[in-house]
Design a protein around this motif. Structure first.
Motif, PDB file in Angstrom:
ATOM      1  N   ASP A  30      31.564  31.887 -53.857  1.00  0.00           N
ATOM      2  CA  ASP A  30      30.403  32.771 -53.940  1.00  0.00           C
ATOM      3  C   ASP A  30      29.791  32.662 -55.338  1.00  0.00           C
ATOM      4  O   ASP A  30      30.461  32.960 -56.332  1.00  0.00           O
ATOM      5  CB  ASP A  30      30.841  34.219 -53.675  1.00  0.00           C
ATOM      6  N   PRO A  31      28.526  32.251 -55.467  1.00  0.00           N
ATOM      7  CA  PRO A  31      27.935  32.075 -56.799  1.00  0.00           C
ATOM      8  C   PRO A  31      27.846  33.363 -57.601  1.00  0.00           C
ATOM      9  O   PRO A  31      27.724  33.319 -58.833  1.00  0.00           O
ATOM     10  CB  PRO A  31      26.540  31.509 -56.495  1.00  0.00           C
ATOM     11  N   ARG A  32      27.911  34.521 -56.943  1.00  0.00           N
ATOM     12  CA  ARG A  32      27.872  35.787 -57.689  1.00  0.00           C
ATOM     13  C   ARG A  32      29.100  35.956 -58.578  1.00  0.00           C
ATOM     14  O   ARG A  32      29.044  36.652 -59.604  1.00  0.00           O
ATOM     15  CB  ARG A  32      27.768  36.965 -56.723  1.00  0.00           C
ATOM     16  N   HIS A  33      30.205  35.338 -58.180  1.00  0.00           N
ATOM     17  CA  HIS A  33      31.437  35.438 -58.968  1.00  0.00           C
ATOM     18  C   HIS A  33      31.232  34.829 -60.356  1.00  0.00           C
ATOM     19  O   HIS A  33      31.484  35.482 -61.380  1.00  0.00           O
ATOM     20  CB  HIS A  33      32.564  34.716 -58.222  1.00  0.00           C
ATOM     21  N   ALA A  34      30.785  33.581 -60.402  1.00  0.00           N
ATOM     22  CA  ALA A  34      30.568  32.918 -61.692  1.00  0.00           C
ATOM     23  C   ALA A  34      29.478  33.615 -62.492  1.00  0.00           C
ATOM     24  O   ALA A  34      29.554  33.682 -63.732  1.00  0.00           O
ATOM     25  CB  ALA A  34      30.213  31.448 -61.471  1.00  0.00           C
ATOM     26  N   ALA A  35      28.474  34.160 -61.817  1.00  0.00           N
ATOM     27  CA  ALA A  35      27.409  34.885 -62.526  1.00  0.00           C
ATOM     28  C   ALA A  35      27.969  36.129 -63.204  1.00  0.00           C
ATOM     29  O   ALA A  35      27.591  36.452 -64.348  1.00  0.00           O
ATOM     30  CB  ALA A  35      26.294  35.254 -61.559  1.00  0.00           C
ATOM     31  N   SER A 205      36.059  52.818 -54.197  1.00  0.00           N
ATOM     32  CA  SER A 205      35.909  52.136 -55.485  1.00  0.00           C
ATOM     33  C   SER A 205      36.711  50.844 -55.469  1.00  0.00           C
ATOM     34  O   SER A 205      37.946  50.871 -55.463  1.00  0.00           O
ATOM     35  CB  SER A 205      36.390  53.039 -56.616  1.00  0.00           C
ATOM     36  N   PRO A 206      36.050  49.681 -55.452  1.00  0.00           N
ATOM     37  CA  PRO A 206      36.797  48.413 -55.458  1.00  0.00           C
ATOM     38  C   PRO A 206      37.547  48.211 -56.778  1.00  0.00           C
ATOM     39  O   PRO A 206      36.952  48.303 -57.851  1.00  0.00           O
ATOM     40  CB  PRO A 206      35.702  47.354 -55.288  1.00  0.00           C
ATOM     41  N   TYR A 207      38.824  47.939 -56.675  1.00  0.00           N
ATOM     42  CA  TYR A 207      39.623  47.584 -57.850  1.00  0.00           C
ATOM     43  C   TYR A 207      39.691  46.064 -57.889  1.00  0.00           C
ATOM     44  O   TYR A 207      40.739  45.438 -57.742  1.00  0.00           O
ATOM     45  CB  TYR A 207      41.007  48.215 -57.737  1.00  0.00           C
ATOM     46  N   LEU A 208      38.520  45.481 -58.085  1.00  0.00           N
ATOM     47  CA  LEU A 208      38.335  44.038 -58.086  1.00  0.00           C
ATOM     48  C   LEU A 208      37.365  43.688 -59.206  1.00  0.00           C
ATOM     49  O   LEU A 208      36.516  44.496 -59.587  1.00  0.00           O
ATOM     50  CB  LEU A 208      37.785  43.559 -56.740  1.00  0.00           C
ATOM     51  N   LEU A 209      37.483  42.456 -59.696  1.00  0.00           N
ATOM     52  CA  LEU A 209      36.761  42.109 -60.910  1.00  0.00           C
ATOM     53  C   LEU A 209      35.362  41.573 -60.677  1.00  0.00           C
ATOM     54  O   LEU A 209      34.448  41.855 -61.465  1.00  0.00           O
ATOM     55  CB  LEU A 209      37.580  41.091 -61.711  1.00  0.00           C
ATOM     56  N   ALA A 210      35.151  40.787 -59.645  1.00  0.00           N
ATOM     57  CA  ALA A 210      33.871  40.103 -59.482  1.00  0.00           C
ATOM     58  C   ALA A 210      33.499  40.036 -58.004  1.00  0.00           C
ATOM     59  O   ALA A 210      34.371  40.139 -57.132  1.00  0.00           O
ATOM     60  CB  ALA A 210      33.940  38.696 -60.081  1.00  0.00           C
ATOM     61  N   PRO A 211      32.230  39.848 -57.700  1.00  0.00           N
ATOM     62  CA  PRO A 211      31.807  39.776 -56.298  1.00  0.00           C
ATOM     63  C   PRO A 211      32.439  38.593 -55.566  1.00  0.00           C
ATOM     64  O   PRO A 211      32.858  37.613 -56.167  1.00  0.00           O
ATOM     65  CB  PRO A 211      30.285  39.597 -56.404  1.00  0.00           C
ATOM     66  N   GLY A 212      32.481  38.711 -54.236  1.00  0.00           N
ATOM     67  CA  GLY A 212      33.037  37.642 -53.424  1.00  0.00           C
ATOM     68  C   GLY A 212      33.449  38.160 -52.061  1.00  0.00           C
ATOM     69  O   GLY A 212      33.022  39.240 -51.627  1.00  0.00           O
ATOM     70  N   LEU A 213      34.292  37.411 -51.391  1.00  0.00           N
ATOM     71  CA  LEU A 213      34.685  37.724 -50.024  1.00  0.00           C
ATOM     72  C   LEU A 213      35.366  39.076 -49.909  1.00  0.00           C
ATOM     73  O   LEU A 213      35.021  39.893 -49.032  1.00  0.00           O
ATOM     74  CB  LEU A 213      35.616  36.622 -49.504  1.00  0.00           C
ATOM     75  N   ASP A 216      33.094  42.102 -50.509  1.00  0.00           N
ATOM     76  CA  ASP A 216      32.205  42.253 -49.352  1.00  0.00           C
ATOM     77  C   ASP A 216      32.952  42.881 -48.180  1.00  0.00           C
ATOM     78  O   ASP A 216      32.404  43.728 -47.458  1.00  0.00           O
ATOM     79  CB  ASP A 216      31.636  40.896 -48.943  1.00  0.00           C
ATOM     80  N   ARG A 217      34.200  42.473 -47.990  1.00  0.00           N
ATOM     81  CA  ARG A 217      35.015  43.035 -46.906  1.00  0.00           C
ATOM     82  C   ARG A 217      35.232  44.530 -47.132  1.00  0.00           C
ATOM     83  O   ARG A 217      35.158  45.334 -46.191  1.00  0.00           O
ATOM     84  CB  ARG A 217      36.353  42.296 -46.841  1.00  0.00           C
ATOM     85  N   ILE A 218      35.475  44.907 -48.380  1.00  0.00           N
ATOM     86  CA  ILE A 218      35.671  46.324 -48.713  1.00  0.00           C
ATOM     87  C   ILE A 218      34.381  47.107 -48.474  1.00  0.00           C
ATOM     88  O   ILE A 218      34.397  48.215 -47.917  1.00  0.00           O
ATOM     89  CB  ILE A 218      36.147  46.460 -50.168  1.00  0.00           C
ATOM     90  N   ALA A 219      33.252  46.548 -48.894  1.00  0.00           N
ATOM     91  CA  ALA A 219      31.978  47.231 -48.710  1.00  0.00           C
ATOM     92  C   ALA A 219      31.664  47.441 -47.232  1.00  0.00           C
ATOM     93  O   ALA A 219      31.227  48.524 -46.816  1.00  0.00           O
ATOM     94  CB  ALA A 219      30.861  46.434 -49.378  1.00  0.00           C
ATOM     95  N   GLU A 220      31.901  46.416 -46.431  1.00  0.00           N
ATOM     96  CA  GLU A 220      31.657  46.537 -44.992  1.00  0.00           C
ATOM     97  C   GLU A 220      32.548  47.607 -44.376  1.00  0.00           C
ATOM     98  O   GLU A 220      32.105  48.404 -43.529  1.00  0.00           O
ATOM     99  CB  GLU A 220      31.896  45.186 -44.311  1.00  0.00           C
ATOM    100  N   ALA A 221      33.809  47.646 -44.796  1.00  0.00           N
ATOM    101  CA  ALA A 221      34.733  48.639 -44.259  1.00  0.00           C
ATOM    102  C   ALA A 221      34.337  50.047 -44.697  1.00  0.00           C
ATOM    103  O   ALA A 221      34.465  51.005 -43.914  1.00  0.00           O
ATOM    104  CB  ALA A 221      36.155  48.330 -44.712  1.00  0.00           C
ATOM    105  N   ALA A 222      33.861  50.197 -45.931  1.00  0.00           N
ATOM    106  CA  ALA A 222      33.442  51.509 -46.419  1.00  0.00           C
ATOM    107  C   ALA A 222      32.243  52.028 -45.631  1.00  0.00           C
ATOM    108  O   ALA A 222      32.184  53.216 -45.273  1.00  0.00           O
ATOM    109  CB  ALA A 222      33.104  51.426 -47.903  1.00  0.00           C
ATOM    110  N   ILE A 223      31.303  51.143 -45.357  1.00  0.00           N
ATOM    111  CA  ILE A 223      30.131  51.533 -44.567  1.00  0.00           C
ATOM    112  C   ILE A 223      30.542  51.893 -43.139  1.00  0.00           C
ATOM    113  O   ILE A 223      30.098  52.901 -42.577  1.00  0.00           O
ATOM    114  CB  ILE A 223      29.091  50.403 -44.588  1.00  0.00           C
ATOM    115  N   GLU A 224      31.419  51.074 -42.578  1.00  0.00           N
ATOM    116  CA  GLU A 224      31.891  51.322 -41.210  1.00  0.00           C
ATOM    117  C   GLU A 224      32.636  52.643 -41.110  1.00  0.00           C
ATOM    118  O   GLU A 224      32.533  53.356 -40.096  1.00  0.00           O
ATOM    119  CB  GLU A 224      32.792  50.167 -40.782  1.00  0.00           C
ATOM    120  N   ALA A 225      33.375  52.988 -42.160  1.00  0.00           N
ATOM    121  CA  ALA A 225      34.137  54.233 -42.169  1.00  0.00           C
ATOM    122  C   ALA A 225      33.306  55.432 -42.606  1.00  0.00           C
ATOM    123  O   ALA A 225      33.836  56.541 -42.697  1.00  0.00           O
ATOM    124  CB  ALA A 225      35.347  54.083 -43.092  1.00  0.00           C
TER     125      ALA A 225
END
Length: 271
Positions: A30-35, A205-213, A216-225
């Motif tokens: 995912d190019p957002r990670h390197a950005a 709150s994602p305990y993750l450092l940079a965007p990526g798979l 995105d999975r966490i965001a989708e699950a948060a919206i679904e929940a």
């Protein structure tokens, strides 16, 4: 220490002869990670003008560790962009440095640290400014959504961060969820918080450092929940940049101590 003081920390010019900082990130397709990593490096250069900062990736992105270490023309300290001492920290990065023939001091991982809690606070306040209020936090449950690991010690460290975050920031409750390991998953954690009598609203709150798979999975699950708030990942916050410099400084100080003549004499006498 407040977020305002953290973000307004004065720049500290680099001392003459300081080693370079080799930031080692995981990498992603995912190019957002390197950005995000590049933006974080920008924060490092603002906070420590003149510091030579290089970036290398374990996987997916370029440049890789051998490419960067081959062209370093000065001493360097490797600083992993990792939250916990799991497999990447214990095995992958040391092995990659050995394969590259780079005998570099390796700084510690980022967690645990109050600066990580401050970065988590910042991201949630950006998503929901009302959560800056102690009264609002006392009615809010938070899902700390991590990647998850097969290393029990790494997962235990994440749970310790969740407990410390609740204790020091006054959240009604903090539940841990995982994006890639065995449960609980984000919907499970959101549901558990909804059942808590003191919780009126739920934030993820994602305990993750940079965007990526995984984010995105966490965001989708948060919206679904139907979570009420969703924070962003931690990079590139200034708190994270300050923490990287702290780990660099700690490793640099340890290296100077280890190479001091008195330290060498002591080791020889006690060997």
């Amino acid at each position: 220490m407040t977020e305002r003081r953290l973000s307004a920390a004065p720049a500290t010019p680099v001392a003459a002869g300081s080693p370079a900082l080799l930031l080692i990130a995981h990498g992603s397709r995912d190019p957002r990670h390197a950005a995000a990593v590049a933006a974080l490096v920008g924060h490092l250069r603002v906070l420590r003008p003149g510091l030579d900062v290089a970036t290398a990736y374990l996987d997916h992105c370029a440049p890789r560790i051998p490419q960067v270490t081959a062209r370093l023309d000065r001493a360097a300290i490797a600083v992993p962009l990792l939250l916990n001492r799991a497999f990447h920290a214990k095995h992958d990065i040391p092995a990659a440095l050995r394969t590259a023939g780079a005998d570099l001091p390796l700084a510690d991982v980022l967690g645990p640290s109050p600066l990580l809690l401050a970065a988590l606070d910042r991201r949630l306040a950006e998503a929901a400014p009302e959560l800056s209020s102690p009264a609002a936090r006392a009615r809010t449950g938070v899902v700390l959504a991590a990647a998850g690991s097969s290393d029990p010690a790494a997962d235990a460290a994440t749970r310790a961060v969740a407990a410390e975050w609740r204790r020091t920031r006054g959240w009604a409750a903090v539940e841990v969820a995982y994006a890639s390991a065995a449960g609980p998953r984000v919907p499970d954690a959101v549901a558990a918080l909804r059942r808590a009598p003191t919780v009126e609203r739920v934030a993820v709150s994602p305990y993750l450092l940079a965007p990526g798979l995984l984010p995105d999975r966490i965001a989708e699950a948060a919206i679904e929940a139907a979570a009420d708030h969703l924070a962003d990942v931690l990079a590139p916050t200034p708190e994270l940049a300050r923490l990287l410099l702290t780990r660099y400084d700690e490793a640099h100080a340890a290296t100077r101590t280890a190479t001091h003549p008195a330290a060498r004499t002591h080791r020889a006498l006690t060997a």
